[in-house]
Structure formats: C-alpha cells, structure tokens
Design a protein around this motif. Sequence first.
Motif, PDB file in Angstrom:
ATOM      1  N   VAL A 143      27.186   3.334 -34.915  1.00 26.06           N
ATOM      2  CA  VAL A 143      27.660   4.068 -36.091  1.00 26.06           C
ATOM      3  C   VAL A 143      27.524   3.198 -37.347  1.00 26.06           C
ATOM      4  CG1 VAL A 143      30.090   3.312 -35.827  1.00 26.06           C
ATOM      5  CG2 VAL A 143      29.576   5.468 -36.995  1.00 26.06           C
ATOM      6  N   ILE A 144      27.166   3.864 -38.468  1.00 25.97           N
ATOM      7  CA  ILE A 144      27.219   3.146 -39.737  1.00 25.97           C
ATOM      8  C   ILE A 144      28.397   3.677 -40.551  1.00 25.97           C
ATOM      9  CG2 ILE A 144      24.778   2.474 -39.847  1.00 25.97           C
ATOM     10  CD1 ILE A 144      24.316   4.828 -41.785  1.00 25.97           C
ATOM     11  N   PHE A 145      28.987   2.761 -41.324  1.00 23.68           N
ATOM     12  CA  PHE A 145      30.124   3.134 -42.159  1.00 23.68           C
ATOM     13  C   PHE A 145      29.677   3.184 -43.618  1.00 23.68           C
ATOM     14  CE2 PHE A 145      33.338   1.495 -45.112  1.00 23.68           C
ATOM     15  CZ  PHE A 145      34.119   2.635 -45.166  1.00 23.68           C
ATOM     16  N   MET A 146      30.028   4.296 -44.294  1.00 27.96           N
ATOM     17  CA  MET A 146      29.606   4.478 -45.697  1.00 27.96           C
ATOM     18  C   MET A 146      30.783   4.821 -46.608  1.00 27.96           C
ATOM     19  SD  MET A 146      26.028   6.560 -45.058  1.00 27.96           S
ATOM     20  CE  MET A 146      25.411   6.336 -46.722  1.00 27.96           C
ATOM     21  N   HIS A 147      30.667   4.394 -47.858  1.00 25.07           N
ATOM     22  CA  HIS A 147      31.688   4.647 -48.884  1.00 25.07           C
ATOM     23  C   HIS A 147      30.965   4.569 -50.230  1.00 25.07           C
ATOM     24  CE1 HIS A 147      35.205   4.244 -51.402  1.00 25.07           C
ATOM     25  NE2 HIS A 147      36.044   4.110 -50.390  1.00 25.07           N
ATOM     26  N   PRO A 148      31.214   5.526 -51.135  1.00 23.30           N
ATOM     27  CA  PRO A 148      30.461   5.516 -52.401  1.00 23.30           C
ATOM     28  C   PRO A 148      30.872   4.364 -53.328  1.00 23.30           C
ATOM     29  CG  PRO A 148      32.133   7.233 -52.452  1.00 23.30           C
ATOM     30  CD  PRO A 148      32.134   6.679 -51.046  1.00 23.30           C
TER      31      PRO A 148
ATOM     32  N   LEU B 189      34.588  -3.399 -45.523  1.00 27.78           N
ATOM     33  CA  LEU B 189      33.299  -3.415 -46.230  1.00 27.78           C
ATOM     34  C   LEU B 189      32.364  -4.454 -45.622  1.00 27.78           C
ATOM     35  CD1 LEU B 189      34.320  -3.093 -50.004  1.00 27.78           C
ATOM     36  CD2 LEU B 189      33.756  -1.278 -48.393  1.00 27.78           C
ATOM     37  N   ASP B 190      32.931  -5.477 -44.977  1.00 24.38           N
ATOM     38  CA  ASP B 190      32.124  -6.553 -44.374  1.00 24.38           C
ATOM     39  C   ASP B 190      31.946  -6.378 -42.868  1.00 24.38           C
ATOM     40  OD1 ASP B 190      31.843  -8.029 -46.848  1.00 24.38           O
ATOM     41  OD2 ASP B 190      34.005  -8.313 -46.686  1.00 24.38           O
ATOM     42  N   SER B 191      32.372  -5.243 -42.337  1.00 25.54           N
ATOM     43  CA  SER B 191      32.172  -4.961 -40.914  1.00 25.54           C
ATOM     44  C   SER B 191      30.674  -4.909 -40.605  1.00 25.54           C
ATOM     45  CB  SER B 191      32.802  -3.600 -40.591  1.00 25.54           C
ATOM     46  OG  SER B 191      32.200  -3.026 -39.453  1.00 25.54           O
ATOM     47  N   PRO B 192      30.261  -5.291 -39.372  1.00 27.46           N
ATOM     48  CA  PRO B 192      28.841  -5.147 -39.013  1.00 27.46           C
ATOM     49  C   PRO B 192      28.356  -3.692 -39.116  1.00 27.46           C
ATOM     50  CG  PRO B 192      30.117  -6.161 -37.206  1.00 27.46           C
ATOM     51  CD  PRO B 192      31.078  -5.892 -38.312  1.00 27.46           C
ATOM     52  N   HIS B 193      29.277  -2.738 -39.071  1.00 29.56           N
ATOM     53  CA  HIS B 193      28.894  -1.321 -39.198  1.00 29.56           C
ATOM     54  C   HIS B 193      28.662  -0.906 -40.664  1.00 29.56           C
ATOM     55  CE1 HIS B 193      29.750  -0.498 -35.009  1.00 29.56           C
ATOM     56  NE2 HIS B 193      30.928  -1.089 -35.140  1.00 29.56           N
ATOM     57  N   SER B 194      29.199  -1.683 -41.587  1.00 21.35           N
ATOM     58  CA  SER B 194      29.189  -1.257 -42.986  1.00 21.35           C
ATOM     59  C   SER B 194      27.814  -1.394 -43.629  1.00 21.35           C
ATOM     60  CB  SER B 194      30.202  -2.104 -43.773  1.00 21.35           C
ATOM     61  OG  SER B 194      29.995  -1.936 -45.150  1.00 21.35           O
ATOM     62  N   VAL B 195      27.378  -0.324 -44.326  1.00 23.08           N
ATOM     63  CA  VAL B 195      26.102  -0.377 -45.071  1.00 23.08           C
ATOM     64  C   VAL B 195      26.364  -0.132 -46.555  1.00 23.08           C
ATOM     65  CG1 VAL B 195      24.766   0.368 -43.046  1.00 23.08           C
ATOM     66  CG2 VAL B 195      25.555   2.092 -44.671  1.00 23.08           C
ATOM     67  N   VAL B 196      27.594  -0.358 -46.994  1.00 27.01           N
ATOM     68  CA  VAL B 196      27.995   0.104 -48.332  1.00 27.01           C
ATOM     69  C   VAL B 196      27.216  -0.546 -49.475  1.00 27.01           C
ATOM     70  CG1 VAL B 196      30.316   0.899 -47.725  1.00 27.01           C
ATOM     71  CG2 VAL B 196      29.964  -1.459 -48.391  1.00 27.01           C
ATOM     72  N   PHE B 197      26.769  -1.787 -49.297  1.00 27.66           N
ATOM     73  CA  PHE B 197      26.059  -2.404 -50.432  1.00 27.66           C
ATOM     74  C   PHE B 197      24.584  -1.984 -50.454  1.00 27.66           C
ATOM     75  CE2 PHE B 197      29.936  -4.877 -49.866  1.00 27.66           C
ATOM     76  CZ  PHE B 197      30.498  -4.626 -51.124  1.00 27.66           C
ATOM     77  N   ASP B 198      24.000  -1.715 -49.289  1.00 24.99           N
ATOM     78  CA  ASP B 198      22.662  -1.088 -49.273  1.00 24.99           C
ATOM     79  C   ASP B 198      22.767   0.312 -49.876  1.00 24.99           C
ATOM     80  OD1 ASP B 198      21.604  -3.298 -47.987  1.00 24.99           O
ATOM     81  OD2 ASP B 198      21.814  -2.435 -45.978  1.00 24.99           O
ATOM     82  N   GLN B 199      23.862   0.976 -49.544  1.00 25.64           N
ATOM     83  CA  GLN B 199      24.135   2.315 -50.074  1.00 25.64           C
ATOM     84  C   GLN B 199      24.227   2.264 -51.606  1.00 25.64           C
ATOM     85  OE1 GLN B 199      27.930   3.725 -48.595  1.00 25.64           O
ATOM     86  NE2 GLN B 199      27.754   5.713 -49.605  1.00 25.64           N
ATOM     87  N   ALA B 200      24.934   1.269 -52.123  1.00 29.74           N
ATOM     88  CA  ALA B 200      25.055   1.133 -53.584  1.00 29.74           C
ATOM     89  C   ALA B 200      23.691   0.826 -54.206  1.00 29.74           C
ATOM     90  CB  ALA B 200      26.064   0.045 -53.934  1.00 29.74           C
ATOM     91  N   GLU B 201      22.907  -0.044 -53.557  1.00 26.90           N
ATOM     92  CA  GLU B 201      21.570  -0.365 -54.090  1.00 26.90           C
ATOM     93  C   GLU B 201      20.709   0.905 -54.182  1.00 26.90           C
ATOM     94  OE1 GLU B 201      19.019  -3.342 -52.071  1.00 26.90           O
ATOM     95  OE2 GLU B 201      17.326  -2.168 -52.836  1.00 26.90           O
ATOM     96  N   ASN B 202      20.815   1.743 -53.165  1.00 29.55           N
ATOM     97  CA  ASN B 202      19.966   2.944 -53.143  1.00 29.55           C
ATOM     98  C   ASN B 202      20.262   3.912 -54.272  1.00 29.55           C
ATOM     99  OD1 ASN B 202      18.092   2.404 -51.180  1.00 29.55           O
ATOM    100  ND2 ASN B 202      19.316   3.247 -49.499  1.00 29.55           N
ATOM    101  N   ARG B 203      21.420   3.774 -54.925  1.00 23.84           N
ATOM    102  CA  ARG B 203      21.658   4.600 -56.117  1.00 23.84           C
ATOM    103  C   ARG B 203      20.505   4.410 -57.099  1.00 23.84           C
ATOM    104  NH1 ARG B 203      26.660   6.429 -57.500  1.00 23.84           N
ATOM    105  NH2 ARG B 203      25.360   7.797 -58.746  1.00 23.84           N
ATOM    106  N   LEU B 204      20.088   3.154 -57.291  1.00 27.09           N
ATOM    107  CA  LEU B 204      19.007   2.841 -58.241  1.00 27.09           C
ATOM    108  C   LEU B 204      17.703   3.540 -57.856  1.00 27.09           C
ATOM    109  CD1 LEU B 204      17.721   1.196 -60.579  1.00 27.09           C
ATOM    110  CD2 LEU B 204      17.422  -0.678 -58.943  1.00 27.09           C
ATOM    111  N   HIS B 205      17.334   3.457 -56.579  1.00 23.74           N
ATOM    112  CA  HIS B 205      16.050   4.020 -56.149  1.00 23.74           C
ATOM    113  C   HIS B 205      16.061   5.548 -56.237  1.00 23.74           C
ATOM    114  CE1 HIS B 205      15.298  -0.064 -55.122  1.00 23.74           C
ATOM    115  NE2 HIS B 205      16.272  -0.074 -54.230  1.00 23.74           N
TER     116      HIS B 205
END
Length: 297
Positions: free
Chosen positions: A251-256, A270-286
């Motif tokens: 499972v991946i964990f997400m939060h805007p 936010l630092d869990s191995p499941h967390s993708v929140v900072f990749d998620q934040a980066e993708n806002r740009l793309h």
Amino acid sequence: MKDLISIADLTSDDIQNLIKSAIALKHGGRRPLLEGKILALIFEKPSLRTRVSFDVAMKQLGGHAIYLSQAEVGLGEREPIADVARVLSRYVDGIVARTFANQSVALLARHATVPVINGLSDEEHPCQVLSDLLTIYEKKGGLEGLTVAYIGDANNVANSLLLACSLTGVEFSIASPKGYGPKEEVLALARKNGGQILIAEDAKQAVQGADVVYTDVWTSMGQEAEAARRRSAFARYQVNEELLSLAKKDVIFMHPLPAHQGEEIAEGLLDSPHSVVFDQAENRLHMQKAILVELLG
Ligand code: CP
Ligand code: NVA
C-alpha cells in the motif's frame, strides 16, 4: 476544454491524456511551450504547493506568472467577479483562482475569455487530484482495477478524488464520521460514471485490500472555527501504521499536504516506507505543466 473547474467536466480520455502529457513533460527536459504567455494567480486562501508549482511551471515553460492576493483584488468585494474576469482577460492568457465559494471560480470562468483553472475551492481541488492520479499511475504502473481508500473528511480533495476514481476505473472506499461523509450529489455523479464506491462503517473496513490509503486534514481552510468539534468527531479516523497494516502489503500512503501530525496522521507517518507524499507534492509541478499546455498552449 476551455476551463478546468471540476473533475466532472472531464472525460476518462481527458484524464489519461493529461497523465501521459505530464509524464512526457516530466522526463522530456524543459521546452518553451508557453513562451511569452502570462498566467494570473488569484488566491483568496493561503497556498504553498499550488502557488509555487504554477509559478515555476510557467517559468520553466518560458512564460510568466503574476500572483494577486485577495487583499489586492478584492474578488467580489472591491469589484464584481464578472468585471475582474473581463479585465484580466485583456491582460493575461490564463487565470488560476483559489476561492472559498466554488461559484466564484465558476463565475470567473463564465465571464473570462481566457482559460480559468480551479486552484482549490470549498467544493473541489481538481489539479491536486489529477497529479495524484499521476503519482498512483507511476507507483502502481497503471490505474485500472486499483482501490483507493479515503479516510476522513469528505472535503474538496475527497470530492475530486471520488469523481476522478470513478472516471478511471479505480474503486473507491471511504470512511468518515457521521455527518462528514460524501454528499449524495457527488456520489450520484460518480456512480453515473460507473464508479465502484464503498461507504465503509469504519476506517479498518475501508482500508481492507486497498492499494492506496489517502487522507486529508480534518479542518480545511475556512473551517477554523469548527476545529475543536472536528478534532473530537474525527478522533477514530487517524491514519497510522497499524491502519496501513490492514491494507495491501505494498500500500502507498498519500496526503495532499499541509498535514497535521497527531491529528489525521500519526507522528512520523510522512516518513513511513509506505509514504509517497513528497513525490506526490513534486508531481503537482509536472501536472500543472500538462494542464497549462493543454489550456494555454
Ligand atoms: N496541496 C495543496 O494544494 O497545497 P497548498 O494549499 O499549499 O497549495
Ligand atoms: N482540504 C484542504 C486541502 C488543502 C490543500 C483545505 O481545503 O484546506
């Protein structure tokens, strides 16, 4: 497609095309696809990610952005929204607006002759959720057949996510306290798109078999007076490692973001191995780039 106000204005193909375009822009190096174009950013509420990612996206595409706070524009206060839309349309090539009332951004779109993009309203956050689908697509290698579990307040982000999942073949389960669940009209729209939706009894049931666990703040911008009441209503809806352990293994964990540790998420999540929140934040740009190229290009 002139504007982007609601996910409900999009088709499944629109979403797939935006994801493909965002991936190409992310990996294709910088190209001046919006050379000389100017974007106005009108924000009635604070922002880090949305404001900076749109500004940076314009610059990296060869264009420019102008930030306008509510104190300067006085949307609907200093002058009518229709007049702001008609004046700005004579100066700029597009408008991103973050408003309280969804009606405000919709009115801007109705009266502007240039594209208007919803940068979050009380009802929806379409740009967030389009970039979230990009993140899920990248992490899981596709969308079809996945399950997203949303835990907490059925707010602007949840509305857009529910609609976007229904358009892309993603099952959606949601657990919220009584009185804070999804509105009937949003559920009806999602079901009309063929969406598979489970309204779960509790958070544990919602995350069973989930590929993605998603949450957002209990108190959104503009609801600050209700914060204490909401903290007690949502107390059993915190996302933590124990809850994630009931979902799929990968499972991946997400939060805007912004997140409130100790409220909707446990400290350190936010630092869990499941967390993708900072990749998620980066993708806002793309994804902002893909949206801008589609509407202003
Ligand atoms: N997720 C998001 O929209 O963040 P901002 O409020 O900082 O723009
Ligand atoms: N639901 C949150 C999202 C912030 C990006 C809010 O509206 O404050």
